[in-house]
Design an enzyme around this catalytic site. Structure first.
Site, PDB file in Angstrom:
ATOM      1  N   LYS A 236       0.447  -9.408   9.440  1.00 17.50           N
ATOM      2  CA  LYS A 236       0.608  -7.976   9.702  1.00 17.50           C
ATOM      3  C   LYS A 236      -0.739  -7.488  10.190  1.00 17.50           C
ATOM      4  O   LYS A 236      -1.734  -7.524   9.454  1.00 17.50           O
ATOM      5  CB  LYS A 236       1.023  -7.231   8.436  1.00 17.50           C
ATOM      6  CG  LYS A 236       1.086  -5.712   8.606  1.00 17.50           C
ATOM      7  CD  LYS A 236       1.416  -5.009   7.290  1.00 17.50           C
ATOM      8  CE  LYS A 236       1.411  -3.500   7.452  1.00 17.50           C
ATOM      9  NZ  LYS A 236       1.696  -2.790   6.178  1.00 17.50           N
TER      10      LYS A 236
ATOM     11  N   TYR B  25      -2.170  -9.900   5.660  1.00 15.49           N
ATOM     12  CA  TYR B  25      -2.214  -8.490   6.052  1.00 15.49           C
ATOM     13  C   TYR B  25      -3.656  -8.121   6.375  1.00 15.49           C
ATOM     14  O   TYR B  25      -4.508  -8.026   5.489  1.00 15.49           O
ATOM     15  CB  TYR B  25      -1.662  -7.653   4.894  1.00 15.49           C
ATOM     16  CG  TYR B  25      -1.672  -6.150   5.082  1.00 15.49           C
ATOM     17  CD1 TYR B  25      -1.813  -5.547   6.321  1.00 15.49           C
ATOM     18  CD2 TYR B  25      -1.516  -5.320   3.976  1.00 15.49           C
ATOM     19  CE1 TYR B  25      -1.814  -4.172   6.470  1.00 15.49           C
ATOM     20  CE2 TYR B  25      -1.508  -3.940   4.099  1.00 15.49           C
ATOM     21  CZ  TYR B  25      -1.661  -3.374   5.343  1.00 15.49           C
ATOM     22  OH  TYR B  25      -1.654  -2.015   5.474  1.00 15.49           O
TER      23      TYR B  25
ATOM     24  N   ILE C  57       5.896  -3.899  10.568  1.00 17.09           N
ATOM     25  CA  ILE C  57       6.012  -3.562   9.152  1.00 17.09           C
ATOM     26  C   ILE C  57       5.643  -2.094   9.064  1.00 17.09           C
ATOM     27  O   ILE C  57       4.503  -1.711   9.271  1.00 17.09           O
ATOM     28  CB  ILE C  57       5.119  -4.455   8.281  1.00 17.09           C
ATOM     29  CG1 ILE C  57       5.540  -5.921   8.462  1.00 17.09           C
ATOM     30  CG2 ILE C  57       5.213  -4.041   6.806  1.00 17.09           C
ATOM     31  CD1 ILE C  57       4.727  -6.912   7.660  1.00 17.09           C
TER      32      ILE C  57
ATOM     33  N   THR D 156       0.825  -1.207   0.000  1.00 19.88           N
ATOM     34  CA  THR D 156       0.000   0.000   0.000  1.00 19.88           C
ATOM     35  C   THR D 156       0.862   1.261   0.000  1.00 19.88           C
ATOM     36  O   THR D 156       0.602   2.209  -0.745  1.00 19.88           O
ATOM     37  CB  THR D 156      -0.929   0.024   1.227  1.00 19.88           C
ATOM     38  OG1 THR D 156      -1.638  -1.208   1.299  1.00 19.88           O
ATOM     39  CG2 THR D 156      -1.923   1.166   1.125  1.00 19.88           C
ATOM     40  N   THR D 157       1.910   1.272   0.828  1.00 21.14           N
ATOM     41  CA  THR D 157       2.800   2.430   0.878  1.00 21.14           C
ATOM     42  C   THR D 157       3.530   2.609  -0.444  1.00 21.14           C
ATOM     43  O   THR D 157       3.901   3.724  -0.816  1.00 21.14           O
ATOM     44  CB  THR D 157       3.798   2.283   2.040  1.00 21.14           C
ATOM     45  OG1 THR D 157       3.069   2.065   3.250  1.00 21.14           O
ATOM     46  CG2 THR D 157       4.662   3.520   2.199  1.00 21.14           C
TER      47      THR D 157
ATOM     48  N   TYR E 155     -13.217  -4.501  -0.591  1.00 17.69           N
ATOM     49  CA  TYR E 155     -14.397  -4.081  -1.339  1.00 17.69           C
ATOM     50  C   TYR E 155     -15.459  -5.170  -1.477  1.00 17.69           C
ATOM     51  O   TYR E 155     -16.628  -4.936  -1.198  1.00 17.69           O
ATOM     52  CB  TYR E 155     -14.031  -3.530  -2.731  1.00 17.69           C
ATOM     53  CG  TYR E 155     -15.225  -2.913  -3.447  1.00 17.69           C
ATOM     54  CD1 TYR E 155     -15.726  -1.685  -3.024  1.00 17.69           C
ATOM     55  CD2 TYR E 155     -15.866  -3.566  -4.496  1.00 17.69           C
ATOM     56  CE1 TYR E 155     -16.839  -1.124  -3.653  1.00 17.69           C
ATOM     57  CE2 TYR E 155     -16.969  -3.015  -5.115  1.00 17.69           C
ATOM     58  CZ  TYR E 155     -17.453  -1.800  -4.698  1.00 17.69           C
ATOM     59  OH  TYR E 155     -18.551  -1.252  -5.305  1.00 17.69           O
TER      60      TYR E 155
ATOM     61  N   ARG F  93      -8.926  -0.235   5.769  1.00 17.54           N
ATOM     62  CA  ARG F  93      -8.821  -0.125   4.318  1.00 17.54           C
ATOM     63  C   ARG F  93      -9.695  -1.139   3.581  1.00 17.54           C
ATOM     64  O   ARG F  93     -10.163  -0.855   2.484  1.00 17.54           O
ATOM     65  CB  ARG F  93      -7.363  -0.317   3.872  1.00 17.54           C
ATOM     66  CG  ARG F  93      -6.453   0.840   4.219  1.00 17.54           C
ATOM     67  CD  ARG F  93      -5.062   0.626   3.633  1.00 17.54           C
ATOM     68  NE  ARG F  93      -4.174   1.753   3.888  1.00 17.54           N
ATOM     69  CZ  ARG F  93      -4.080   2.821   3.112  1.00 17.54           C
ATOM     70  NH1 ARG F  93      -4.820   2.916   2.027  1.00 17.54           N
ATOM     71  NH2 ARG F  93      -3.245   3.796   3.413  1.00 17.54           N
TER      72      ARG F  93
END
Length: 293
Positions: free
Chosen positions: A163, A135, A204, A46-47, A109, A140
Site C-alpha cells: 500500500k 504499508y 486501499i 490507521t482509519t 518514530y 505518518r
C-alpha cells in the site's frame, strides 16, 4: 490470495462511552460489502484508530469481522507496529483467528534504516503463513521504504503487495519492476485513477465508506478500457477524495469520514482522543461535500 481492487480501511465504531459499538460494527460491515462493494476490509488500521485500540480490542474486532463477513469479503488485519516482536505476536494471534491477510505499516518514530525495515518485515513474514501487504506511508512514519527495499520484500513469498502513500513515481517504479503477482495499491484516494494508469492494481481506501460503489465503477471502467468514463468518475469524486482530508484545512483521519458516515445514518461515534471531531465550520463543509452523494 486475491484481495480485490477496492479495499476499504474500515473505521471502528464507538458508542457514547468510547467503547466499541458492536451492533454498529455489524451494520457497517454489511453496508461496506453490500452497498459500497468492498472486496476486502482492513480492520484495525490507521482509519480504524489502531493507535488507541488495545490488543484485546483488535483481536476481538478481527474475530467479529471474520464472523460477520462470513466469506463475503476478505478480512485483512492491521497487525504492524514499530516493535517487531509485538507485531509478530499480534500477527500470530490474528492468524489463529482466521484472518485472510495482514497489513503491516512501516515502523514509525524509531526511524530504522532500509536494512532494518527489510529485516522487520522479513521476520514477521517468517512468523506466519498469511499473505502480507506492507504499508508505506512516509507522512505518518517519517520513514519511507525505498523502491529497492520494496522490491527485495516482493521476493519474499508471502509478501504479496504494498500500500503506497508515496509519490506516483514510486508507484510506477515498484509496479514496473516487481514480480507479476505482486500487487501495488495506492493508499491515496485522490490518485486512484492516475495510480492505475501507471501500474497500480487497486486502492486501499477511506472514501470508499461513502463512495465505494462509484469508485468500483471507476476502477472497472478503466480496466475495461473505457478511460473516458473512468476519467469522468474520477473528476466527479475528486472533491470528496480531497475534502475528506482537507476540509478545508487538514483534518486528521478518521475525523471527517466518521462524521460523514454519521450524516448518512451510521452511528459510528466520535474518534478517540487525541483525534477530535470536526468543529462547526468543518462539519458545515463536510455536510456540503457529501450532499451530492
Amino acid at each position: 490470495m486475491e484481495f480485490g481492487r477496492l479495499i476499504t480501511a474500515m473505521v471502528t465504531p464507538f458508542d457514547e462511552r468510547g467503547q466499541i459499538n458492536w451492533d454498529e460494527t455489524a451494520r457497517l460491515i454489511d453496508y461496506l460489502i453490500l452497498d459500497q462493494k468492498s472486496d476486502s476490509l482492513v480492520i484495525g488500521g490507521t482509519t480504524g484508530e489502531s493507535p488507541t485500540l488495545s490488543d484485546q480490542e483488535k483481536l476481538e474486532l478481527f474475530r467479529f469481522a471474520i464472523d460477520k463477513a462470513n466469506n463475503r469479503c476478505k478480512i485483512i488485519a492491521g497487525t504492524g507496529s514499530n516493535n517487531t516482536a509485538h507485531s509478530i505476536y499480534l500477527t500470530q494471534e490474528a492468524e489463529k483467528l482466521g484472518v485472510d491477510g495482514l497489513l503491516l505499516v512501516v515502523p514509525y518514530y524509531n526511524k530504522p534504516s532500509q536494512e532494518g525495515m527489510f529485516r522487520h518485515f522479513e521476520a514477521i513474514a517468517q512468523s506466519t503463513e498469511l499473505p502480507i501487504i506492507v504499508y508505506n506511508v512516509p507522512s505518518r512514519t517519517m520513514s519511507s521504504l525505498s523502491v529497492k527495499t520494496t522490491l527485495r520484500l516482493a521476493n519474499i513469498p508471502n509478501i504479496v503487495g504494498t500500500k503506497e502513500c508515496a509519490s506516483l513515481e514510486h508507484v510506477t517504479l515498484v509496479a514496473t519492476s516487481a514480480p507479476a503477482d505482486f500487487k501495488v495499491y495506492t493508499g491515496d484516494d485522490s490518485v486512484t485513477l492516475p495510480a492505475l494508469a501507471v501500474g497500480a492494481y487497486g486502492v486501499i481506501s477511506v472514501a470508499a465508506h461513502v463512495v465505494g460503489s462509484s469508485m468500483k465503477d471507476m476502477i472497472d471502467s478503466f480496466n475495461q478500457g473505457d478511460v473516458r468514463e473512468a476519467t469522468a468518475l474520477h473528476q466527479k469524486l475528486f472533491p470528496i477524495f480531497k475534502g475528506l482530508f482537507d476540509c478545508p484545512d487538514p483534518l486528521p483521519n478518521p475525523a471527517a469520514i466518521k462524521y460523514a458516515l454519521q450524516l448518512l445514518g451510521h452511528d459510528v461515534g466520535e474518534p478517540r482522543l487525541p483525534i477530535i471531531p470536526p468543529n462547526e465550520d468543518e462539519m458545515k463543509f463536510i455536510k456540503e461535500l457529501i450532499a451530492v452523494i
